[in-house]
Scaffold this motif. Sequence first.
Motif, short mmCIF file in Angstrom:
data_model
loop_
_atom_site.label_atom_id
_atom_site.label_comp_id
_atom_site.label_asym_id
_atom_site.label_seq_id
_atom_site.Cartn_x
_atom_site.Cartn_y
_atom_site.Cartn_z
N MET A 1 -48.29 62.64 33.47
CA MET A 1 -48.80 63.48 32.37
C MET A 1 -48.18 64.88 32.47
SD MET A 1 -52.67 64.19 31.29
CE MET A 1 -53.32 62.61 31.78
N THR A 2 -47.70 65.38 31.39
CA THR A 2 -47.09 66.70 31.44
C THR A 2 -48.15 67.78 31.54
OG1 THR A 2 -47.17 66.87 29.07
CG2 THR A 2 -45.14 65.99 30.00
N THR A 3 -47.70 68.94 31.96
CA THR A 3 -48.64 70.05 32.12
C THR A 3 -49.26 70.44 30.79
OG1 THR A 3 -46.75 70.82 33.38
CG2 THR A 3 -48.81 72.05 33.63
N THR A 4 -48.42 70.40 29.75
CA THR A 4 -48.93 70.80 28.42
C THR A 4 -50.04 69.88 27.97
OG1 THR A 4 -46.59 70.42 28.00
CG2 THR A 4 -47.72 72.02 26.60
N LYS A 5 -49.82 68.60 28.19
CA LYS A 5 -50.80 67.61 27.77
C LYS A 5 -52.13 67.86 28.50
CE LYS A 5 -51.23 63.69 25.41
NZ LYS A 5 -50.59 62.36 25.35
N ARG A 6 -51.99 68.07 29.81
CA ARG A 6 -53.18 68.27 30.61
C ARG A 6 -53.93 69.52 30.12
NH1 ARG A 6 -51.83 68.55 36.61
NH2 ARG A 6 -50.79 66.58 36.20
N ARG A 7 -53.13 70.53 29.85
CA ARG A 7 -53.75 71.76 29.37
C ARG A 7 -54.48 71.55 28.04
NH1 ARG A 7 -49.86 76.67 28.89
NH2 ARG A 7 -49.94 76.71 31.15
N GLN A 8 -53.84 70.76 27.19
CA GLN A 8 -54.47 70.48 25.88
C GLN A 8 -55.83 69.79 26.04
OE1 GLN A 8 -51.64 68.30 23.56
NE2 GLN A 8 -50.93 70.14 22.52
N ILE A 9 -55.84 68.81 26.94
CA ILE A 9 -57.10 68.09 27.17
C ILE A 9 -58.17 69.06 27.67
CG2 ILE A 9 -58.23 66.34 28.61
CD1 ILE A 9 -55.58 64.79 28.49
N LYS A 10 -57.75 69.91 28.61
CA LYS A 10 -58.68 70.89 29.19
C LYS A 10 -59.22 71.80 28.09
CE LYS A 10 -58.63 74.12 33.00
NZ LYS A 10 -57.67 74.88 33.83
N GLU A 11 -58.31 72.24 27.25
CA GLU A 11 -58.71 73.15 26.16
C GLU A 11 -59.73 72.49 25.24
OE1 GLU A 11 -56.39 75.86 24.24
OE2 GLU A 11 -56.36 76.76 26.23
N THR A 12 -59.43 71.24 24.84
CA THR A 12 -60.37 70.54 23.96
C THR A 12 -61.72 70.38 24.64
OG1 THR A 12 -58.50 69.01 23.97
CG2 THR A 12 -60.01 68.86 22.10
N GLY A 13 -61.64 70.07 25.93
CA GLY A 13 -62.88 69.90 26.69
C GLY A 13 -63.72 71.16 26.67
N ILE A 14 -63.08 72.27 26.96
CA ILE A 14 -63.80 73.55 26.98
C ILE A 14 -64.36 73.87 25.60
CG2 ILE A 14 -63.49 76.04 27.26
CD1 ILE A 14 -61.52 75.35 29.53
N LYS A 15 -63.52 73.62 24.58
CA LYS A 15 -63.95 73.85 23.20
C LYS A 15 -65.22 73.06 22.90
CE LYS A 15 -60.71 74.85 19.48
NZ LYS A 15 -59.55 74.25 18.79
N LEU A 16 -65.20 71.81 23.33
CA LEU A 16 -66.32 70.91 23.06
C LEU A 16 -67.60 71.43 23.73
CD1 LEU A 16 -66.12 68.20 21.48
CD2 LEU A 16 -66.59 67.09 23.66
#
Lengths: 273, 300
Positions: free
Chosen positions: B1-16
Amino acid sequence: MNKVFNGMLILFLMLSSVFCVQANEIVIKGSTTVLPIAQAAAEKYMQIHPEVKISVSGGGSGNGIKALIDQSTDIADSSRFLKDSEIRMAMEKNILPVPHRIALDSVVPVVHPENILTDITIDQLKGIYTGQIKNWKEIGGKDMVITVVSRDTSSGTYEIWESKVLNKERVTPKAQTLASNGAVAQAVASNPYAIGYVGIGYINKDLKALTVNGIEATIASAISGVFPVSRPLFMFTSGWPEGETAAFLTYVVSPEGQKVVQAEGYVPLYILK
Amino acid sequence: MTTTKRRQIKETGIKLIFLLLSTAAIVIVALIFIFLFREGIPIFKTVSVKEFLLGQYWYPTDESNPDFGIFPMIAGSLIVSFLASLLAVPLGVFSAIYMAELASRRMKEIVKPVIELLASIPSVVIGFFGMVVFAPFLQKTFNLPTGLNVLNASIMLAIMAVPTIASLSEDAIHAVSRELREASYALGANRWETISRIVIPASLSGICTAVILGMSRAIGETMVVLMVAGGAAAIPASIFESCRPLPASIAAEMAEAPVGSDHYHALFATGIVLFIITFIFNVIADYIATKYKQSGTATL
């Protein structure tokens, strides 16, 4: 890993001890007037008998008796005797409510110490609280407006006042309604115009307790029944009590229990040494 | 998994998570709202809305013939809040003007925290002061039949509303842009003229919001009115008579009202009325704040 296992074992043992040791439980429900006695007596009783668990709640005399008839409580606190309808309901469900007199409740009219009045009759009290008597001079006091201090209509103290003094008539809407015996005592002690009523345990040197129909409110006059504004308080059981319930009721009427009654501001069943 | 992808997931998670947290408040408000209405509405099977709102007598525990009229309580609430704002608005607004415009920096550093400290005094303490100190004082000084009256309650509520009004008004005055003031001085206006004709009109919407929020705090305040208003369920004929505002009525009786009885439902319905009143106040505040909002200098 070992530590975690040990921790879980301890936790498991603690939980199982909570669930396995079947505490003898007594449920008490009903009158808010009796509630302070029931609560204090239950606390003391549980200190002496840690294996017994007593849960006490209010809700009013009617709800307590209803719960007794529904068999959802062991003891029903009540500030009055049973009504006809309640006896009928109990008969239908084959339940025999047994009254236990556990204390007396006396409510005393009080005024400011500067007030020259010393005695008042029940009729005069009724006149004042229904709003017909508005000035102290009408009943032999100074020419001053009377400030009527009452309690909120749901309180047990109001209930006895309503039944013994007002005789089902309504308190004037101009009457102040305060939230506790303490608040009434404070308001009357600081106001020469005021009249109020408090439980006998709340009388202090800052208040002047009036004699009613010439009878002084004392523990003795309440016990003998001559003081007019007093009533017995009951704990009802379904049938003659057995086991833990019987032991608790015995404790309540014992000198130890009656000391609790007096400490809570009520009148004990007999004069304590 | 790329860093960007991981970051995106993290961001969505925090947003949620943040979304959930912020909607929690909305859900809670909705639940309170539903509960309040569900418990309050049943009283209108026993009395009509008109009888309830305009009825003169409140005898909820009368066994044979109970009365559920809350008009004296509505009147009590409105009179006490009106008087309280009569006292608190000048005090609050003028101290705000002083803090924002006139006080030296050192003075402001003393005054502002002290006014804010006033807001942190628990209402029960203010109530206790009103009951034990101020009521006997009023009673003796004016030789009144009682010190637990409309005046006492209004003064205590005013004490509680001043910090809200002062602090919010000060923010509004402070937000008036510097160029407005400078333009005023440039035209030869003195300090007083600048304050009264430029600064106050420019911050009026903010001041109004402050006043209304202060008043809505006063009308919903429970402990103080329970302790010092005297609790008489009659319309007060003068400010020296006792009254019983809505919150005091609920607080005094709720604990003892049997669950599910008419009395219980009537108290919840009283809560609905109180809720509607404070809601109206907040809507007005919001309306004024947006409608008369000063944007730039053009609208002055």
